[in-house]
Enzyme design. Structure first.
Site, PDB file in Angstrom:
ATOM      1  N   ARG A 155       0.022   4.142  -2.373  1.00  0.00           N
ATOM      2  CA  ARG A 155      -0.023   4.309  -0.730  1.00  0.00           C
ATOM      3  C   ARG A 155       1.139   3.474  -0.536  1.00  0.00           C
ATOM      4  O   ARG A 155       2.532   3.971  -0.841  1.00  0.00           O
ATOM      5  CB  ARG A 155      -1.241   3.535  -0.259  1.00  0.00           C
ATOM      6  CG  ARG A 155      -1.444   3.876   1.235  1.00  0.00           C
ATOM      7  CD  ARG A 155      -2.669   3.480   1.856  1.00  0.00           C
ATOM      8  NE  ARG A 155      -2.479   2.075   2.213  1.00  0.00           N
ATOM      9  CZ  ARG A 155      -3.580   1.382   2.891  1.00  0.00           C
ATOM     10  NH1 ARG A 155      -4.747   1.739   3.090  1.00  0.00           N
ATOM     11  NH2 ARG A 155      -3.328   0.006   3.080  1.00  0.00           N
ATOM     12  N   LYS A 161      -9.765  -5.448  11.143  1.00  0.00           N
ATOM     13  CA  LYS A 161      -9.777  -4.125  11.778  1.00  0.00           C
ATOM     14  C   LYS A 161     -11.177  -3.153  11.663  1.00  0.00           C
ATOM     15  O   LYS A 161     -11.266  -2.311  12.783  1.00  0.00           O
ATOM     16  CB  LYS A 161      -8.784  -3.168  11.047  1.00  0.00           C
ATOM     17  CG  LYS A 161      -9.122  -2.969   9.535  1.00  0.00           C
ATOM     18  CD  LYS A 161      -7.922  -2.440   8.775  1.00  0.00           C
ATOM     19  CE  LYS A 161      -8.535  -2.297   7.250  1.00  0.00           C
ATOM     20  NZ  LYS A 161      -7.184  -2.089   6.444  1.00  0.00           N
TER      21      LYS A 161
END
Ligand SMILES: *Cc1c(COP(=O)(O)O)cnc(C)c1O
Length: 363
Positions: free
Chosen positions: A135, A36
């Site tokens: 998260r 990414k």
């Protein structure tokens, strides 16, 4: 043409080999390389294709689509959106999940795909467990919730519960240790026993888990790691330590000097806020030699720049200008010269997402 990002493919190849040696040979884990931060750049993908990396992993479908032709299994790292379920099963073999509604949608999308390709295997999922970073994932203490979702997943015809995953050091900055990773191992053992199944993969985190390998503290049952930053920057990310034999300058950003002037270090007049609404404090160093280079906040994240010439100092930036103090520099810079920067993670990321930064490959 500047600003320019130099991408040194031979340094990246060495970094990739070293990461593979650490993760695959030393820790006996399978290796996902995360694409990414460089937007699944095709030249870097080719390096990965010709390596012994096991999986290509990304948080975005757009990036996984770029690696469609590469013969490695693909992993979607960010929890899927329900609205992208069709693309998830099309472009990813594995996805990370924590919500049963989403997994059910993936099951349905995989069923539709199978009409076209009867040989298609099930879509694999890693169930995310949160051991404290807060998260994604089901909180490790909520065992009932974990068992319930496992039970639901096992009913789905086109989904394989491939294993469990954990992510750390992203939101809460919690460092992976033997103890918190062992929570994941214990949960997997409980699931295996309760449902009489085998979980093939226990994915023990990202570049912040590498420090455990050297200390021999990675729990044995962890058999996969997902590595992005350590590959591109040559550092582990729990303590920011450089990894031996890896390069921290595979990416170098170049920008050109457009003005050099001697001026005071403190602005003259009433001080308001800068172009981005912040009030700056200026140190009075008398008259200094200032250089302006043609790069600014519209191009990249300026905080991600690390000057290669340690004697120059970044004073500040506006949308299109970066101002440097070059008073102490030994190099006699002139207008038209190029200044080089190494990059932090956000520097690399923002250089790749920027259309204003020209990419140049060095072999
Ligand atoms: C981005 C990401 C990674 C890679 O993290 P690095 O710190 O770059 O190694 C791994 N797992 C997940 C879920 C991610 O989102």
């Amino acid at each position: 043409m500047y600003p320019q990002l130099n991408i040194d493919l031979s340094k990246l190849r060495i970094n990739l080999d070293k990461i593979s040696e650490i993760v695959k040979n030393k820790a006996n884990c399978s290796l996902m390389i995360v694409t990414k931060s460089y937007c699944a750049d095709l030249e870097i993908l080719k390096l990965i294709e010709n390596s012994d990396v096991d999986y290509i992993a990304d948080s975005r479908i757009e990036n996984l689509r770029k690696s469609e032709k590469i013969k490695k299994e693909k992993v979607l790292l960010r929890l899927p959106m329900i609205s992208e379920a069709e693309d998830v099963v099309k472009y990813a073999d594995i996805s990370l999940n924590s919500e049963i509604e989403v997994v059910k949608k993936l099951n349905y999308a995989q069923k539709l795909l199978k009409y076209d390709n009867l040989n298609l295997k099930k879509h694999k999922i890693l169930l995310m467990i949160d051991v404290g970073d807060l998260r994604e994932g089901i909180f490790y203490k909520n065992e009932i919730e974990i068992f319930d979702i496992v039970e639901e997943i096992l009913k789905l015809e086109y989904i394989e519960l491939f294993g469990l995953g954990v992510n750390l050091t992203c939101y809460g900055a919690v460092i992976p240790q033997y103890d918190n990773l062992s929570l994941l191992v214990n949960i997997s053992k409980k699931i295996e026993k309760r449902f009489n199944i085998e979980l093939k993969m226990l994915s023990g985190g990202n570049s912040s888990s590498l420090h455990l390998i050297e200390k021999n503290k990675l729990p044995h049952n962890i058999n996969n790691l997902r590595i992005g930053e350590a590959f591109i920057r040559g550092t582990e990310t729990a303590y920011g330590k450089k990894l031996k034999g890896l390069y921290d300058d595979a990416f170098v950003l170049l920008a050109e000097i457009i003005e050099i002037k001697e001026k005071p270090s403190v602005p003259i007049g009433d001080i308001g806020v800068d172009a981005f609404g912040t009030t700056l404090i200026y140190e009075d160093k008398g008259i200094i030699k200032r250089a302006i280079i043609a790069i600014g906040r519209q191009d990249i994240n300026i905080d991600g720049l690390i000057p290669v010439d340690s004697e120059l100092c970044i004073l500040g930036a506006s949308s299109d200008h970066l101002i440097l103090d070059i008073t102490s520099c030994k190099i006699p810079y002139r207008v038209g010269d190029v200044i080089k920067f190494k990059l932090t993670y956000s520097g690399i990321l923002s250089s790749f997402t920027s259309d204003y930064v020209k990419k140049v490959y060095l072999e």
